[in-house]
Scaffold this motif. Structure first.
Motif, mmCIF file in Angstrom:
data_model
loop_
_atom_site.group_PDB
_atom_site.id
_atom_site.type_symbol
_atom_site.label_atom_id
_atom_site.label_comp_id
_atom_site.label_asym_id
_atom_site.label_seq_id
_atom_site.Cartn_x
_atom_site.Cartn_y
_atom_site.Cartn_z
ATOM 1 N N ARG A 138 0.814 -1.222 0.000
ATOM 2 C CA ARG A 138 0.000 0.000 0.000
ATOM 3 C C ARG A 138 0.846 1.270 0.000
ATOM 4 N N GLU A 139 1.939 1.258 0.757
ATOM 5 C CA GLU A 139 2.781 2.461 0.865
ATOM 6 C C GLU A 139 3.911 2.481 -0.162
ATOM 7 N N ASP A 140 3.840 1.585 -1.144
ATOM 8 C CA ASP A 140 4.851 1.510 -2.203
ATOM 9 C C ASP A 140 6.265 1.360 -1.620
ATOM 10 N N PRO A 141 6.530 0.232 -0.921
ATOM 11 C CA PRO A 141 7.819 0.041 -0.253
ATOM 12 C C PRO A 141 8.889 -0.487 -1.197
ATOM 13 N N ARG A 142 8.994 0.129 -2.373
ATOM 14 C CA ARG A 142 9.904 -0.420 -3.385
ATOM 15 C C ARG A 142 11.349 -0.375 -2.922
ATOM 16 N N GLU A 143 12.095 -1.380 -3.331
ATOM 17 C CA GLU A 143 13.535 -1.411 -3.087
ATOM 18 C C GLU A 143 14.237 -0.530 -4.113
ATOM 19 N N HIS A 144 13.808 -0.626 -5.353
ATOM 20 C CA HIS A 144 14.261 0.283 -6.404
ATOM 21 C C HIS A 144 13.276 0.197 -7.574
ATOM 22 N N GLY A 169 8.998 -6.951 -12.290
ATOM 23 C CA GLY A 169 8.534 -7.276 -13.639
ATOM 24 C C GLY A 169 7.023 -7.267 -13.774
ATOM 25 N N LEU A 170 6.527 -8.206 -14.609
ATOM 26 C CA LEU A 170 5.099 -8.279 -14.897
ATOM 27 C C LEU A 170 4.272 -8.465 -13.630
ATOM 28 N N THR A 171 4.798 -9.266 -12.689
ATOM 29 C CA THR A 171 4.089 -9.496 -11.428
ATOM 30 C C THR A 171 3.911 -8.185 -10.664
ATOM 31 N N ALA A 172 4.961 -7.369 -10.620
ATOM 32 C CA ALA A 172 4.875 -6.079 -9.923
ATOM 33 C C ALA A 172 3.900 -5.130 -10.622
ATOM 34 N N ILE A 173 3.861 -5.163 -11.944
ATOM 35 C CA ILE A 173 2.911 -4.311 -12.681
ATOM 36 C C ILE A 173 1.478 -4.674 -12.289
ATOM 37 N N MET A 174 1.194 -5.972 -12.200
ATOM 38 C CA MET A 174 -0.147 -6.418 -11.797
ATOM 39 C C MET A 174 -0.462 -5.975 -10.365
ATOM 40 N N ILE A 175 0.518 -6.093 -9.482
ATOM 41 C CA ILE A 175 0.316 -5.690 -8.087
ATOM 42 C C ILE A 175 0.015 -4.198 -7.995
ATOM 43 N N VAL A 176 0.741 -3.379 -8.764
ATOM 44 C CA VAL A 176 0.505 -1.926 -8.751
ATOM 45 C C VAL A 176 -0.924 -1.613 -9.181
ATOM 46 N N GLU A 177 -1.397 -2.247 -10.248
ATOM 47 C CA GLU A 177 -2.775 -1.988 -10.683
ATOM 48 C C GLU A 177 -3.767 -2.367 -9.575
ATOM 49 N N LEU A 178 -3.551 -3.524 -8.957
ATOM 50 C CA LEU A 178 -4.455 -3.973 -7.901
ATOM 51 C C LEU A 178 -4.444 -3.015 -6.710
ATOM 52 N N VAL A 179 -3.263 -2.608 -6.277
ATOM 53 C CA VAL A 179 -3.141 -1.710 -5.120
ATOM 54 C C VAL A 179 -3.734 -0.338 -5.436
ATOM 55 N N ASN A 180 -3.542 0.138 -6.657
ATOM 56 C CA ASN A 180 -4.150 1.417 -7.050
ATOM 57 C C ASN A 180 -5.680 1.324 -7.034
ATOM 58 N N VAL A 181 -6.223 0.184 -7.478
ATOM 59 C CA VAL A 181 -7.677 0.010 -7.486
ATOM 60 C C VAL A 181 -8.214 -0.086 -6.061
ATOM 61 N N LEU A 182 -7.546 -0.865 -5.218
ATOM 62 C CA LEU A 182 -8.079 -1.127 -3.873
ATOM 63 C C LEU A 182 -7.873 0.029 -2.917
ATOM 64 N N TYR A 183 -6.714 0.686 -3.012
ATOM 65 C CA TYR A 183 -6.339 1.663 -1.992
ATOM 66 C C TYR A 183 -6.206 3.092 -2.526
ATOM 67 N N ASP A 184 -6.506 3.324 -3.796
ATOM 68 C CA ASP A 184 -6.247 4.647 -4.390
ATOM 69 C C ASP A 184 -4.804 5.061 -4.110
ATOM 70 N N ALA A 185 -3.878 4.120 -4.290
ATOM 71 C CA ALA A 185 -2.484 4.363 -3.909
ATOM 72 C C ALA A 185 -1.789 5.390 -4.805
ATOM 73 N N GLY A 186 -2.280 5.566 -6.015
ATOM 74 C CA GLY A 186 -1.703 6.579 -6.901
ATOM 75 C C GLY A 186 -0.278 6.290 -7.336
ATOM 76 N N ILE A 187 0.105 5.007 -7.397
ATOM 77 C CA ILE A 187 1.459 4.662 -7.854
ATOM 78 C C ILE A 187 1.515 4.871 -9.364
ATOM 79 N N ASP A 188 2.411 5.744 -9.791
ATOM 80 C CA ASP A 188 2.498 6.167 -11.192
ATOM 81 C C ASP A 188 3.722 5.514 -11.823
ATOM 82 N N MET A 189 3.478 4.647 -12.806
ATOM 83 C CA MET A 189 4.597 3.973 -13.470
ATOM 84 C C MET A 189 5.038 4.669 -14.749
#
Length: 199
Positions: A138-144, A169-189
């Motif tokens: 939810r808080e976008d805890p990316r390593e890089h 990779g592709l798995t992270a792209i899917m996770i970002v879409e899901l988290v943006n939908v569920l939490y309005d996380a606003g992660i911009d790729m």
């Protein structure tokens, strides 16, 4: 939380692929547990596989000619790979299809599963099955950040580290879409973000 999750995914309109090409189809299942604090189920693929060996992925694979639809593909593959019975999965809805670097059009389906399932990983394909609290992302805890050139444009994709697992990779792209939908996380790729961004 569960009702909100169902509502948001149910109302979500996935993007369509903007391409003239026809790609072979594949599907993955994004299993989420039903508890108050949902967890996401992921796999570590066996290192000896010819594609995506040693990588973290959702259970899934290529559509077989006899599969009636892509939901069936996702459920069939999840049963083959991790022993998840299709009858335990409530499909909530799809996310946006993506094209993998191996030229497959992959459609993710979000599915709810019981809090506890005894997984039986197929040793030939899966080295480990593990869970990550959905709130972790939810808080976008990316390593890089990885830059991926995708469909003629650059995409800046988070790379996460959870315990000993690298999720990218592709798995992270899917996770970002899901988290943006569920939490309005606003992660911009569409632009670089986070530590150690790759220009």
């Amino acid at each position: 939380m569960l009702e909100e999750l169902l509502r948001r995914i149910g109302n979500h309109v996935p993007l369509t692929l903007e391409t003239d090409k026809r790609f072979p189809e594949a599907a993955v299942l994004i299993p989420l547990t039903r508890g108050d604090n949902p967890e996401m189920i992921l796999t570590l693929r066996a290192s000896g596989l010819s594609t995506h060996g040693g990588e973290v992925a959702f259970p899934g694979g290529r559509r077989d000619p006899e599969d009636p639809d892509l939901v069936f593909t996702a459920l069939r593959e999840a049963e083959e790979e991790i022993g998840l019975p299709p009858g335990m999965v409530e499909i909530v809805g799809p996310l946006s299809p993506l094209v993998s670097r191996h030229g497959l059009q992959v459609t993710p389906f979000v599915g709810l599963i019981p809090d506890y399932v005894e997984y039986r990983p197929n040793d030939a394909e899966i080295a480990a099955v593990f869970s990550v609290p959905l709130a972790f992302f939810r808080e976008d805890p990316r390593e890089h950040t990885h830059r991926i050139d995708y469909q003629g444009r650059s995409c800046y994709v988070p790379s996460y580290r959870y315990e000993d697992y690298k999720i990218w990779g592709l798995t992270a792209i899917m996770i970002v879409e899901l988290v943006n939908v569920l939490y309005d996380a606003g992660i911009d790729m569409s632009r670089p973000s986070g530590p150690f961004s790759v220009p």
